[in-house]
Write a protein that holds these residues in place. Sequence first.
Motif, PDB file in Angstrom:
ATOM      1  N   TYR A  79       1.075  -1.596   0.104  1.00 10.65           N
ATOM      2  CA  TYR A  79      -0.233   0.038  -0.103  1.00 10.65           C
ATOM      3  C   TYR A  79       0.540   1.645  -0.053  1.00 10.65           C
ATOM      4  O   TYR A  79       0.332   2.236  -0.634  1.00 10.65           O
ATOM      5  CB  TYR A  79      -1.353   0.161   1.083  1.00 10.65           C
ATOM      6  CG  TYR A  79      -1.915  -1.196   1.178  1.00 10.65           C
ATOM      7  CD1 TYR A  79      -2.634  -1.570   0.221  1.00 10.65           C
ATOM      8  CD2 TYR A  79      -2.270  -1.865   2.331  1.00 10.65           C
ATOM      9  CE1 TYR A  79      -3.467  -3.033  -0.177  1.00 10.65           C
ATOM     10  CE2 TYR A  79      -3.186  -2.439   2.412  1.00 10.65           C
ATOM     11  CZ  TYR A  79      -3.799  -3.099   1.328  1.00 10.65           C
ATOM     12  OH  TYR A  79      -5.345  -3.846   1.758  1.00 10.65           O
ATOM     13  N   LEU A  93      -3.435  -2.149  -9.495  1.00 11.49           N
ATOM     14  CA  LEU A  93      -4.087  -3.222  -9.277  1.00 11.49           C
ATOM     15  C   LEU A  93      -2.896  -4.008  -8.446  1.00 11.49           C
ATOM     16  O   LEU A  93      -1.779  -4.398  -8.766  1.00 11.49           O
ATOM     17  CB  LEU A  93      -3.600  -3.798 -10.644  1.00 11.49           C
ATOM     18  CG  LEU A  93      -4.746  -4.657 -11.396  1.00 11.49           C
ATOM     19  CD1 LEU A  93      -6.364  -4.622 -10.774  1.00 11.49           C
ATOM     20  CD2 LEU A  93      -4.354  -5.402 -12.270  1.00 11.49           C
ATOM     21  N   THR A  94      -3.800  -4.692  -7.675  1.00 12.45           N
ATOM     22  CA  THR A  94      -3.091  -5.690  -6.706  1.00 12.45           C
ATOM     23  C   THR A  94      -3.254  -6.808  -7.540  1.00 12.45           C
ATOM     24  O   THR A  94      -3.703  -7.408  -8.042  1.00 12.45           O
ATOM     25  CB  THR A  94      -3.799  -6.032  -5.548  1.00 12.45           C
ATOM     26  OG1 THR A  94      -5.045  -6.347  -5.188  1.00 12.45           O
ATOM     27  CG2 THR A  94      -4.315  -4.895  -4.596  1.00 12.45           C
ATOM     28  N   ARG A  96      -4.319  -9.292  -6.459  1.00 13.08           N
ATOM     29  CA  ARG A  96      -5.767 -10.266  -6.130  1.00 13.08           C
ATOM     30  C   ARG A  96      -6.478  -9.855  -7.210  1.00 13.08           C
ATOM     31  O   ARG A  96      -7.406 -10.226  -7.195  1.00 13.08           O
ATOM     32  CB  ARG A  96      -5.808 -10.362  -5.245  1.00 13.08           C
ATOM     33  CG  ARG A  96      -5.152 -11.644  -4.082  1.00 13.08           C
ATOM     34  CD  ARG A  96      -5.490 -11.465  -2.936  1.00 13.08           C
ATOM     35  NE  ARG A  96      -4.483 -11.792  -1.947  1.00 13.08           N
ATOM     36  CZ  ARG A  96      -4.537 -13.151  -1.696  1.00 13.08           C
ATOM     37  NH1 ARG A  96      -6.154 -13.952  -2.113  1.00 13.08           N
ATOM     38  NH2 ARG A  96      -3.987 -13.648  -0.881  1.00 13.08           N
ATOM     39  N   LYS A  98      -7.464  -6.094  -7.234  1.00 17.34           N
ATOM     40  CA  LYS A  98      -8.418  -5.404  -6.755  1.00 17.34           C
ATOM     41  C   LYS A  98      -7.633  -3.890  -7.076  1.00 17.34           C
ATOM     42  O   LYS A  98      -6.225  -3.762  -6.612  1.00 17.34           O
ATOM     43  CB  LYS A  98      -8.036  -4.993  -4.953  1.00 17.34           C
ATOM     44  CG  LYS A  98      -9.045  -3.576  -4.721  1.00 17.34           C
ATOM     45  CD  LYS A  98      -9.028  -4.540  -3.239  1.00 17.34           C
ATOM     46  CE  LYS A  98      -9.137  -2.837  -2.450  1.00 17.34           C
ATOM     47  NZ  LYS A  98      -9.784  -2.135  -3.096  1.00 17.34           N
ATOM     48  N   ILE A 100      -6.856  -0.080  -6.856  1.00 13.82           N
ATOM     49  CA  ILE A 100      -6.697   1.152  -5.450  1.00 13.82           C
ATOM     50  C   ILE A 100      -6.793   2.513  -5.978  1.00 13.82           C
ATOM     51  O   ILE A 100      -6.103   2.499  -7.050  1.00 13.82           O
ATOM     52  CB  ILE A 100      -5.503   0.181  -5.115  1.00 13.82           C
ATOM     53  CG1 ILE A 100      -5.051  -0.777  -4.273  1.00 13.82           C
ATOM     54  CG2 ILE A 100      -5.177   1.359  -4.093  1.00 13.82           C
ATOM     55  CD1 ILE A 100      -3.967  -1.556  -3.562  1.00 13.82           C
ATOM     56  N   ASP A 104      -9.272   5.094  -2.040  1.00 16.03           N
ATOM     57  CA  ASP A 104      -9.378   3.663  -1.417  1.00 16.03           C
ATOM     58  C   ASP A 104      -7.941   3.515  -0.047  1.00 16.03           C
ATOM     59  O   ASP A 104      -8.142   3.704   1.222  1.00 16.03           O
ATOM     60  CB  ASP A 104      -9.333   2.532  -1.592  1.00 16.03           C
ATOM     61  CG  ASP A 104     -10.298   2.268  -3.042  1.00 16.03           C
ATOM     62  OD1 ASP A 104     -11.290   2.458  -2.746  1.00 16.03           O
ATOM     63  OD2 ASP A 104     -10.147   1.766  -3.885  1.00 16.03           O
ATOM     64  N   ASP A 135      -8.653 -15.441  -7.531  1.00 15.93           N
ATOM     65  CA  ASP A 135      -8.255 -14.168  -7.138  1.00 15.93           C
ATOM     66  C   ASP A 135      -7.312 -14.170  -9.548  1.00 15.93           C
ATOM     67  O   ASP A 135      -7.045 -12.884  -9.603  1.00 15.93           O
ATOM     68  CB  ASP A 135      -6.465 -14.260  -6.255  1.00 15.93           C
ATOM     69  CG  ASP A 135      -7.894 -14.339  -5.358  1.00 15.93           C
ATOM     70  OD1 ASP A 135      -8.587 -13.816  -4.720  1.00 15.93           O
ATOM     71  OD2 ASP A 135      -6.940 -14.848  -3.902  1.00 15.93           O
ATOM     72  N   ARG A 138      -9.504 -12.655 -12.163  1.00  8.86           N
ATOM     73  CA  ARG A 138     -10.018 -11.736 -11.487  1.00  8.86           C
ATOM     74  C   ARG A 138      -9.190 -10.712 -12.268  1.00  8.86           C
ATOM     75  O   ARG A 138      -8.515  -9.834 -13.080  1.00  8.86           O
ATOM     76  CB  ARG A 138     -10.134 -11.637 -10.255  1.00  8.86           C
ATOM     77  CG  ARG A 138     -10.154 -10.249  -9.659  1.00  8.86           C
ATOM     78  CD  ARG A 138     -11.415 -10.008  -8.710  1.00  8.86           C
ATOM     79  NE  ARG A 138     -11.620 -10.841  -7.864  1.00  8.86           N
ATOM     80  CZ  ARG A 138     -11.073 -11.677  -7.044  1.00  8.86           C
ATOM     81  NH1 ARG A 138      -9.618 -11.470  -6.584  1.00  8.86           N
ATOM     82  NH2 ARG A 138     -12.015 -12.731  -6.180  1.00  8.86           N
ATOM     83  N   LYS A 142      -8.583  -8.072 -15.106  1.00  9.34           N
ATOM     84  CA  LYS A 142      -9.286  -6.369 -14.921  1.00  9.34           C
ATOM     85  C   LYS A 142      -7.611  -6.044 -15.485  1.00  9.34           C
ATOM     86  O   LYS A 142      -7.457  -5.107 -16.008  1.00  9.34           O
ATOM     87  CB  LYS A 142      -8.707  -6.038 -13.473  1.00  9.34           C
ATOM     88  CG  LYS A 142      -9.757  -6.104 -12.976  1.00  9.34           C
ATOM     89  CD  LYS A 142     -10.330  -5.779 -11.663  1.00  9.34           C
ATOM     90  CE  LYS A 142     -11.376  -6.288 -10.974  1.00  9.34           C
ATOM     91  NZ  LYS A 142     -11.941  -5.377  -9.640  1.00  9.34           N
ATOM     92  N   ASP A 155     -16.278  -4.714 -11.830  1.00  9.27           N
ATOM     93  CA  ASP A 155     -16.875  -5.182 -10.973  1.00  9.27           C
ATOM     94  C   ASP A 155     -16.537  -6.951 -11.219  1.00  9.27           C
ATOM     95  O   ASP A 155     -17.356  -6.991 -12.168  1.00  9.27           O
ATOM     96  CB  ASP A 155     -17.426  -5.224 -10.085  1.00  9.27           C
ATOM     97  CG  ASP A 155     -16.834  -3.825  -8.592  1.00  9.27           C
ATOM     98  OD1 ASP A 155     -15.625  -3.597  -8.528  1.00  9.27           O
ATOM     99  OD2 ASP A 155     -17.355  -3.542  -7.900  1.00  9.27           O
TER     100      ASP A 155
END
Length: 156
Positions: A79, A93-94, A96, A98, A100, A104, A135, A138, A142, A155
Amino acid sequence: MIVPPRRVVVDGDACPVKAEIAVAVRQCGATALLVSSHAHVLNPEPSVEVVTVDAGNQSADLYIANALRRGDILVTADYGLAALGLARGASVLTPRGKMIRESDIEGLLEQRHFSARLRRGGVRTKGPSPFTAEDRDRFQQKLTVLLKGMQEIPDI
């Protein structure tokens, strides 16, 4: 017209989706820059440049922060590095999958700080859940959407 990002910058030391990144950048005509310490051996391949930095604390993060350009896609689970990436104009992008966003990051950094304080005080905190095939899927979806230059990431 929106110009799609052409480079993915990866915090490569503990990244579980390096193979997926290599496939996605080749399919989308982009490139990737994987940055890791000497403790992790990564191999360059077509469209994927590897940079190895010394094993010093935060060496990879500092290299990445200095190399990031507006419009890059940063892949990291860190982070603090994500905050630097957002400040440099990168999408984050993480591994997994997600995204950011600016909205956030403050809460994520506060959560990280709170957990670190608990650990320093001897409290055992819960680590991340096991990395799953969902994960990985996804993330791949993305990243591909980002590389194709779509503004909104659905999403998945």
